[in-house]
Design a protein around this motif. Sequence first.
Motif, PDB file in Angstrom:
ATOM      1  N   LYS A 153      49.150  45.180  38.956  1.00 26.14           N
ATOM      2  CA  LYS A 153      49.632  46.477  38.789  1.00 26.14           C
ATOM      3  C   LYS A 153      49.836  47.257  37.541  1.00 26.14           C
ATOM      4  N   SER A 158      43.713  48.593  37.517  1.00 25.30           N
ATOM      5  CA  SER A 158      43.253  49.244  39.105  1.00 25.30           C
ATOM      6  C   SER A 158      42.835  47.873  40.329  1.00 25.30           C
ATOM      7  N   TYR A 172      37.824  45.147  34.386  1.00 21.09           N
ATOM      8  CA  TYR A 172      39.061  44.940  33.415  1.00 21.09           C
ATOM      9  C   TYR A 172      38.892  43.497  32.116  1.00 21.09           C
TER      10      TYR A 172
END
Length: 220
Positions: A153, A158, A172
């Motif tokens: 994080k 996320s 990501y």
Amino acid sequence: MPNPKRNKQKTWTMIKKKWERKKEFYQEIQSCVKKYAHVFVFAATHGRNSNLRNVRMQWKTSRICVGKNKVMAKALGLTEKDERRPNLHKIGKQLKGDKGLLFTNQPIEEVVNWFHSYSEGDYARPGYIATEDVILQEGPLEQCPAKLEPSLKRLGLSTTLKDGVIYLLKDYAVCKAGEALSLESARILRLLGKQMVEFKIRLLSVWSQNGNFADLDSEN
């Protein structure tokens, strides 16, 4: 105010210790020349101290020296006039950049074959050019233990925890092939256990006690 006398004494002590270390290293190189049958010059790619330690562990009966090139070259001899043994100055001439010396009594062919086949995976550092795209898909990150969720994080992912499993809330892109890794990307790859670097040692040349010198770089 600092005592100028004390500072001078401290500086002189540091210089003296540095000079003593150089002298010891110089003498060690000369001692190894007498003790071992062969001297190899090598270059390491993407190496860390831990990688070199692993190689040293596997070559305990030999001696690997990495340090100031000028000190090593001078200990071997920089020219034909001051070389310790015939043709030894040719080894000294190659000591530029990230180079090291391997002193060994093992047969040349055995040494060359071992290092030619040896490689070790490692984690890439920031600034390293990525060799492939690494894209994390939305969903569970089962390769990561739950305790890593806060770290991921903080690195910009996320995430959320569901029943002890880390879930990525959206795709990501960690890195793209051909682009330099950021500090965050390098850390994420390490957390994922993704090794993108290959540590290898390339043998450049070898000198033997009989005076023979051989260039090995084209042979590897």
